[in-house]
Motif scaffolding. Structure first.
Motif, PDB file in Angstrom:
ATOM      1  N   MET A 159       4.008   9.734  24.243  1.00  0.00           N
ATOM      2  CA  MET A 159       3.309  10.534  23.309  1.00  0.00           C
ATOM      3  C   MET A 159       3.500  11.874  23.761  1.00  0.00           C
ATOM      4  O   MET A 159       3.925  12.893  23.178  1.00  0.00           O
ATOM      5  CB  MET A 159       1.899  10.062  22.993  1.00  0.00           C
ATOM      6  CG  MET A 159       1.098  10.995  21.962  1.00  0.00           C
ATOM      7  SD  MET A 159       1.900  10.859  20.668  1.00  0.00           S
ATOM      8  CE  MET A 159       0.866  11.978  19.566  1.00  0.00           C
ATOM      9  N   GLU A 160       3.306  12.199  25.344  1.00  0.00           N
ATOM     10  CA  GLU A 160       3.358  13.403  25.522  1.00  0.00           C
ATOM     11  C   GLU A 160       4.636  14.039  25.340  1.00  0.00           C
ATOM     12  O   GLU A 160       5.105  15.367  25.170  1.00  0.00           O
ATOM     13  CB  GLU A 160       2.764  13.552  27.009  1.00  0.00           C
ATOM     14  CG  GLU A 160       2.815  14.711  27.599  1.00  0.00           C
ATOM     15  CD  GLU A 160       2.245  14.802  29.043  1.00  0.00           C
ATOM     16  OE1 GLU A 160       2.084  15.831  29.561  1.00  0.00           O
ATOM     17  OE2 GLU A 160       2.012  13.777  29.772  1.00  0.00           O
ATOM     18  N   ASN A 161       5.724  13.095  25.849  1.00  0.00           N
ATOM     19  CA  ASN A 161       7.433  13.690  25.734  1.00  0.00           C
ATOM     20  C   ASN A 161       7.527  14.050  24.134  1.00  0.00           C
ATOM     21  O   ASN A 161       8.259  15.024  24.118  1.00  0.00           O
ATOM     22  CB  ASN A 161       8.148  12.610  25.915  1.00  0.00           C
ATOM     23  CG  ASN A 161       8.009  12.560  27.559  1.00  0.00           C
ATOM     24  OD1 ASN A 161       7.695  13.322  28.423  1.00  0.00           O
ATOM     25  ND2 ASN A 161       8.371  11.145  28.066  1.00  0.00           N
ATOM     26  N   VAL A 162       7.083  13.441  23.227  1.00  0.00           N
ATOM     27  CA  VAL A 162       7.508  13.662  21.903  1.00  0.00           C
ATOM     28  C   VAL A 162       6.755  15.155  21.462  1.00  0.00           C
ATOM     29  O   VAL A 162       7.546  15.943  20.952  1.00  0.00           O
ATOM     30  CB  VAL A 162       6.819  12.673  20.771  1.00  0.00           C
ATOM     31  CG1 VAL A 162       6.991  13.078  19.590  1.00  0.00           C
ATOM     32  CG2 VAL A 162       7.488  11.286  21.213  1.00  0.00           C
ATOM     33  N   VAL A 163       5.508  15.125  21.808  1.00  0.00           N
ATOM     34  CA  VAL A 163       4.814  16.504  21.325  1.00  0.00           C
ATOM     35  C   VAL A 163       5.371  17.727  22.046  1.00  0.00           C
ATOM     36  O   VAL A 163       5.526  18.691  21.802  1.00  0.00           O
ATOM     37  CB  VAL A 163       3.313  16.385  21.695  1.00  0.00           C
ATOM     38  CG1 VAL A 163       2.613  17.794  21.629  1.00  0.00           C
ATOM     39  CG2 VAL A 163       2.596  15.317  20.954  1.00  0.00           C
ATOM     40  N   LEU A 218      -0.965  19.387  23.768  1.00  0.00           N
ATOM     41  CA  LEU A 218      -0.576  19.202  25.118  1.00  0.00           C
ATOM     42  C   LEU A 218      -1.551  19.353  26.248  1.00  0.00           C
ATOM     43  O   LEU A 218      -1.705  18.687  27.083  1.00  0.00           O
ATOM     44  CB  LEU A 218       0.727  20.052  25.506  1.00  0.00           C
ATOM     45  CG  LEU A 218       1.972  19.769  24.919  1.00  0.00           C
ATOM     46  CD1 LEU A 218       3.137  20.736  25.199  1.00  0.00           C
ATOM     47  CD2 LEU A 218       2.681  18.312  25.326  1.00  0.00           C
ATOM     48  N   THR A 219      -2.410  20.248  25.922  1.00  0.00           N
ATOM     49  CA  THR A 219      -3.636  20.579  26.689  1.00  0.00           C
ATOM     50  C   THR A 219      -4.371  19.317  26.980  1.00  0.00           C
ATOM     51  O   THR A 219      -4.945  18.955  27.961  1.00  0.00           O
ATOM     52  CB  THR A 219      -4.329  21.835  26.370  1.00  0.00           C
ATOM     53  OG1 THR A 219      -3.258  22.847  26.457  1.00  0.00           O
ATOM     54  CG2 THR A 219      -5.423  21.897  27.472  1.00  0.00           C
ATOM     55  N   LEU A 220      -4.756  18.788  25.467  1.00  0.00           N
ATOM     56  CA  LEU A 220      -5.712  17.542  25.512  1.00  0.00           C
ATOM     57  C   LEU A 220      -5.246  16.497  26.230  1.00  0.00           C
ATOM     58  O   LEU A 220      -5.793  15.765  26.895  1.00  0.00           O
ATOM     59  CB  LEU A 220      -6.015  17.328  23.795  1.00  0.00           C
ATOM     60  CG  LEU A 220      -6.935  18.373  23.390  1.00  0.00           C
ATOM     61  CD1 LEU A 220      -7.175  18.346  21.901  1.00  0.00           C
ATOM     62  CD2 LEU A 220      -8.326  18.858  24.239  1.00  0.00           C
ATOM     63  N   ILE A 221      -3.827  16.328  26.021  1.00  0.00           N
ATOM     64  CA  ILE A 221      -3.210  15.158  26.585  1.00  0.00           C
ATOM     65  C   ILE A 221      -3.240  15.087  28.093  1.00  0.00           C
ATOM     66  O   ILE A 221      -3.608  14.226  28.804  1.00  0.00           O
ATOM     67  CB  ILE A 221      -1.728  14.777  25.970  1.00  0.00           C
ATOM     68  CG1 ILE A 221      -1.638  14.736  24.422  1.00  0.00           C
ATOM     69  CG2 ILE A 221      -0.952  13.755  26.966  1.00  0.00           C
ATOM     70  CD1 ILE A 221      -0.454  14.680  23.744  1.00  0.00           C
ATOM     71  N   ALA A 222      -2.923  16.488  28.673  1.00  0.00           N
ATOM     72  CA  ALA A 222      -2.877  16.527  29.921  1.00  0.00           C
ATOM     73  C   ALA A 222      -4.582  16.339  30.642  1.00  0.00           C
ATOM     74  O   ALA A 222      -4.622  15.783  31.692  1.00  0.00           O
ATOM     75  CB  ALA A 222      -2.329  17.862  30.539  1.00  0.00           C
ATOM     76  N   ALA A 223      -5.315  17.022  29.632  1.00  0.00           N
ATOM     77  CA  ALA A 223      -6.751  16.685  30.366  1.00  0.00           C
ATOM     78  C   ALA A 223      -7.073  15.240  30.384  1.00  0.00           C
ATOM     79  O   ALA A 223      -8.089  14.872  30.994  1.00  0.00           O
ATOM     80  CB  ALA A 223      -7.764  17.622  29.452  1.00  0.00           C
ATOM     81  N   LYS A 224      -6.848  14.524  29.559  1.00  0.00           N
ATOM     82  CA  LYS A 224      -7.106  13.124  29.510  1.00  0.00           C
ATOM     83  C   LYS A 224      -6.524  12.265  30.428  1.00  0.00           C
ATOM     84  O   LYS A 224      -7.283  11.401  30.896  1.00  0.00           O
ATOM     85  CB  LYS A 224      -6.667  12.620  28.164  1.00  0.00           C
ATOM     86  CG  LYS A 224      -7.273  10.925  27.555  1.00  0.00           C
ATOM     87  CD  LYS A 224      -6.861  10.456  26.304  1.00  0.00           C
ATOM     88  CE  LYS A 224      -5.200  10.430  26.339  1.00  0.00           C
ATOM     89  NZ  LYS A 224      -4.920   9.495  24.969  1.00  0.00           N
ATOM     90  N   GLY A 225      -5.384  12.612  30.833  1.00  0.00           N
ATOM     91  CA  GLY A 225      -4.613  12.055  31.822  1.00  0.00           C
ATOM     92  C   GLY A 225      -5.297  12.584  33.299  1.00  0.00           C
ATOM     93  O   GLY A 225      -4.812  11.690  34.249  1.00  0.00           O
TER      94      GLY A 225
END
Length: 126
Positions: A1-5, A68-75
């Motif tokens: 998902m992160e790569n698509v965004v 992208l910030t939210l995805i990185a914070a979740k991980g």
């Protein structure tokens, strides 16, 4: 998902750069005013269309940035990078105290504790 965004984010960034460079310079900051060359659209219609497209691309860029910030914070795991490699953080080294407490070098052993006064007559002078 992160790569698509991230891919969408990069495409939006490149498109945003291109659309901004296509717009006519209003201030003439670089000394190159937009010429009156003919195109598919008139000057004013092209300006409003490019302005709307710029706003649309900027909005998409901001949305993908937040995503992208939210995805990185979740991980993120809430630990330090040092913890991931198994290292330890040592306490900072405390420098040793100098021999004396003042900044002057130590006096010789036969030196008087206080310097002689200038008016006691022990000095020789003309």
């Amino acid at each position: 998902m992160e790569n698509v965004v991230l891919t969408i984010h990069l495409i939006l960034a490149l498109c945003l750069i291109g659309v901004v460079l296509l717009q006519r310079s209003e201030g003439g900051g670089l000394g190159m005013g937009g010429g009156g060359g003919g195109g598919a659209m008139s000057g004013r219609a092209a300006a409003t269309a490019l302005t709307k497209l710029t706003w649309l691309l900027a909005l998409g860029f901001i949305i993908t940035s937040i995503s992208l910030t939210l995805i990185a914070a979740k991980g993120a795991s809430g630990t330090s990078v040092v913890d991931q490699f198994g290292g330890t953080i040592s306490a900072p080294a405390v420098p040793e105290a100098p021999l004396g407490t003042d900044l002057l070098p130590p006096a010789p052993a036969d030196a008087p504790l206080t310097p002689p006064r200038a008016d006691d007559g022990t000095t020789t002078g003309n």
